[in-house]
Enzyme design. Structure first.
Site, PDB file in Angstrom:
ATOM      1  N   GLY A 118       0.874  -1.218   0.125  1.00 43.38           N
ATOM      2  CA  GLY A 118       0.110  -0.077   0.087  1.00 43.38           C
ATOM      3  C   GLY A 118       0.840   1.286  -0.061  1.00 43.38           C
ATOM      4  O   GLY A 118       1.640   1.193   0.785  1.00 43.38           O
ATOM      5  N   GLU A 362      -2.558  -9.680   5.335  1.00 39.97           N
ATOM      6  CA  GLU A 362      -2.013 -10.054   6.783  1.00 39.97           C
ATOM      7  C   GLU A 362      -2.141 -11.392   7.008  1.00 39.97           C
ATOM      8  O   GLU A 362      -2.072 -11.731   8.030  1.00 39.97           O
ATOM      9  CB  GLU A 362      -2.691  -8.992   7.549  1.00 39.97           C
TER      10      GLU A 362
END
Ligand SMILES: CCCCCCCC/C=C\CCCC(=O)SCCNC(=O)CCNC(=O)[C@H](O)C(C)(C)COP(=O)(O)OP(=O)(O)OC[C@H]1O[C@@H](n2cnc3c(N)ncnc32)[C@H](O)[C@@H]1OP(=O)(O)O
Ligand SMILES: Cc1cc2nc3c(=O)[nH]c(=O)nc-3n(C[C@H](O)[C@H](O)[C@H](O)COP(=O)(O)OP(=O)(O)OC[C@H]3O[C@@H](n4cnc5c(N)ncnc54)[C@H](O)[C@@H]3O)c2cc1C
Length: 596
Positions: A118, A362
């Site tokens: 990101g 994640e």
């Protein structure tokens, strides 16, 4: 779009930083700026935590002030085009050159390119790069490096850097996720983050940490944070859906009656009240998990890593289940709002796209539950050897004698029922693995043949943990409340237990003395409880205390002016700027006239 989101992001970050606001306020205030995600999320969400968790004090003294003052903007680049889950399979290499005291970074193939980080596409000028560390011809596995990728003045990519944005996604379209490739890109030796491992000037590799997985520490931290994020995300979605359901009137069950609020339908209550309960359950569980996390960190500061495996197992299954439940329940909130729930202006699509992404990033749902299952099977085997169990697995003892748990439909009895289901499913996995081995399989194949059951056992363990923590924490926190508040919060925690008991009747029939009649009683109690909660439903979501600016929803605003807000938003659509689109004159009219 990108420019505006960067502007909003900076106003948000610098404004809040100047005000020195804490993270809960940061979380709520941030949401007043973005419907989706800030390009700076990874800077504060992973880049800064990794500097804190993976750098020596000297390295922190250099990099942390630059990061906190936004003199550098970072991200976390671990995943590659070819690998995300299997970190040990990452292909980016960092080879030490003792003659220049530098690491040479390479992405040898297209599949080696970093992909997804990101903020990497156009925003970050630095990043944490996970690369296979080579020195003196030996590979020491994935290690974290801090790498400058763009000139801090011109923002141009540095020589040897290939960087860009990965393109449109289901959601997260303001997150500026990027790709990154290295062509013999050199960084100083000191840019290896050396808290857990070091390379001396002559290239000698020195392992510092006693536990080989401390490099993965940032992921554990983010997984712990995501459980709380999910509670917050679901609370917003159910606030929108319950408020809309109180405004919306539809159908006529009784001919001589006005159209009722859709919130009065039992099926609507069945869709939504579990969302209120789950938001509370996850918030309380996330606080419990955070306290567990900080306790393990304290142990590790004293050199004791014995509690890390249980934290990894807990953070893995709670991240998997909280993100999966939240994704499903936010979609359920959208379903509950009919067509208007599908409007982008309702904010339910954006909340869903955020939640469903967390099920993957994640740590993928399946992969993390298998990590938990690995811990559960090891714990079972340790129990068989007479070794002590960790606190969250104490319930396994009850299964040692194999006796069936007698069903008791009190809240504590239902929690014990979920313990019995988890113990039974773990035991069944151990039995399956041993059967395959006895039939000639090696352990790895026996494990793989049992993975469907192992995922189920890990989910059952996680559900048992959530049920117990939710019930215990509700009892503890309501002890000092007024009887009215205590009664309502007890109703919510009981609803959670009844809902999941009804969802898992098969397991309860298998591992407890639950009977058909017990199931009928559970169903009747559940339905009666929905009716009891109904009068407080709007008050319960108002108690989440989201301002309209944070909810950003035409359906969920506090004043209930749903239709006016839907029309206001519709009229802002660019297509409504002119009564006739120029496409009519260019294409439709010629087509109607047979001229296309
Ligand atoms: C202010 C805060 C805001 C927070 C919110 C920020 C939001 C940001 C938004 C988006 C960011 C998204 C960022 C990312 O996605 S970063 C990339 C994430 N990638 C992953 O999670 C990859 C998942 N894969 C893994 O974790 C591992 O590869 C693995 C699946 C665990 C397998 O690894 P490996 O094969 O090496 O491990 P084994 O299965 O063989 O196990 C070996 C032993 O190691 C133990 N282990 C594994 N992982 C950990 C860990 N993280 N911590 C501790 N211990 C770990 C494992 O239990 C085994 O132990 P054993 O004793 O059984 O041998
Ligand atoms: C919105 C978003 C933001 C992201 N941001 C970042 C970021 O900032 N930085 C970063 O580094 N990464 C980021 N990621 C990447 C993310 O971490 C990975 O996508 C995630 O770890 C899953 O890995 P993968 O994509 O390789 O999927 P895979 O692991 O290839 O999964 C594909 C399928 O294979 C299955 N599978 C894989 N391994 C096993 C196994 N051992 N057993 C059984 N089944 C298995 C999975 O369950 C899944 O069904 C982001 C991803 C998303 C979606």
């Amino acid at each position: 779009m990108y420019g505006q989101i960067v502007r909003d992001g900076l106003v948000n970050v610098t404004g809040i930083e100047d005000l020195g606001l804490t993270s809960p306020v940061l979380q709520r205030t941030s949401d007043a700026f973005f419907k989706e995600i800030s390009p700076f999320l990874l800077h504060f969400g992973m880049f800064v935590p990794t500097i804190i968790g993976q750098c020596t004090p000297e390295q922190q003294a250099k990099w942390l002030p630059l990061a906190m003052d936004l003199k550098i903007i970072g991200t976390y680049a671990q995943t590659e085009l070819g690998h995300g889950t299997f970190i040990r399979g990452l292909e980016t290499t960092a080879t030490y050159d003792a003659s220049t005291e530098q690491f040479i970074l390479k992405t040898p193939k297209l599949s080696s390119y970093k992909w997804w980080a990101g903020g990497l596409g156009k925003t970050a000028n630095h990043c944490i790069v996970l690369a296979q560390l080579y020195t003196k011809g030996v590979c020491h596995g994935p290690h974290p490096f801090i790498v400058q990728i763009r000139d801090t003045e011109t923002h141009m990519p540095l020589p040897g850097i290939k960087v860009g944005e990965i393109g449109p996604k289901l959601g997260f379209n303001t997150a500026d996720n990027g790709f990154l490739g290295f062509e013999d890109f050199r960084i100083p030796r000191e840019n290896l983050m050396m808290k857990n491992a070091q390379v001396t000037k002559d290239g000698t590799y020195v392992k510092v940490a006693r536990h080989g997985k401390l490099t993965y520490g940032t992921m554990v931290f983010v997984r712990v944070m995501l459980v709380s994020d999910m509670a917050y995300c679901l609370a917003k979605a159910v606030t929108i859906a319950v408020r809309y359901s109180a405004v919306r009137r539809q159908s006529q069950p009784k001919p001589d009656q006005p159209e009722p609020q859709v919130l009065d339908y039992l099926t609507q209550q069945h869709k939504l009240f579990i969302c209120i309960s789950t938001a509370h359950a996850m918030k309380l569980t996330s606080t419990w998990l955070w306290n567990t996390f900080t306790g393990v960190l304290a142990d590790m500061r004293d050199g004791n890593t014995d509690t890390l495996p249980e934290l990894h197992a807990l953070s893995s299954c709670l991240k998997a289940i909280s993100t999966s439940d939240t994704s499903a329940l936010i979609e359920q909130c959208r379903f509950a709002c009919g067509g208007h729930g599908y409007m982008y202006s309702s904010n339910l699509p954006a909340l869903y796209s955020f939640a469903t992404a967390t099920r993957t990033y994640e740590g993928d749902y399946t992969v993390l539950l298998l990590q938990t299952a690995r811990f559960l099977v090891k714990s079972w085997e340790q129990m068989d050897e007479g070794k002590p169990l960790t606190p969250t697995l104490a319930y396994l003892e009850q299964s040692r004698n194999g006796s069936q748990v007698s069903w008791d439909d009190s809240p504590e009895g239902i929690v014990r029922g979920f313990d019995a289901v988890a113990a039974g499913r773990i035991g069944a996995c151990v039995k399956s693995i041993r059967k395959h081995i006895n039939n000639g399989m090696d352990y790895e194949d026996a494990w793989q043949m049992t993975t469907v059951q192992l995922v189920g056992a890990a989910e059952a363990h996680c559900r048992a943990v959530i049920c117990r923590v939710y019930r215990d924490e509700t009892a503890r926190l309501t002890a000092g409340c007024s009887p009215g508040v205590k009664a309502v919060l007890d109703q919510l925690s009981t609803l959670y237990l009844l809902y999941w008991a009804l969802e898992r009747t098969g397991d309860l029939l298998r591992f407890s003395s639950l009977s058909e009649r017990d199931i009928e009683n559970l169903q009747a109690r559940y339905e009666a409880l929905l009716l009891k909660i109904r009068p407080n439903a709007v008050g319960l979501v108002d108690a989440f205390d989201f301002r309209d600016e944070v909810l950003m929803s035409t359906l969920g605003s506090y004043d209930g002016r749903v239709y006016e807000r839907l029309m206001e938003e519709a009229l802002k659509t660019p297509l409504n700027r002119e009564p006739v689109s120029d496409s009519f004159h260019k294409y439709i009219k010629p087509m109607m006239q047979g001229k296309l």
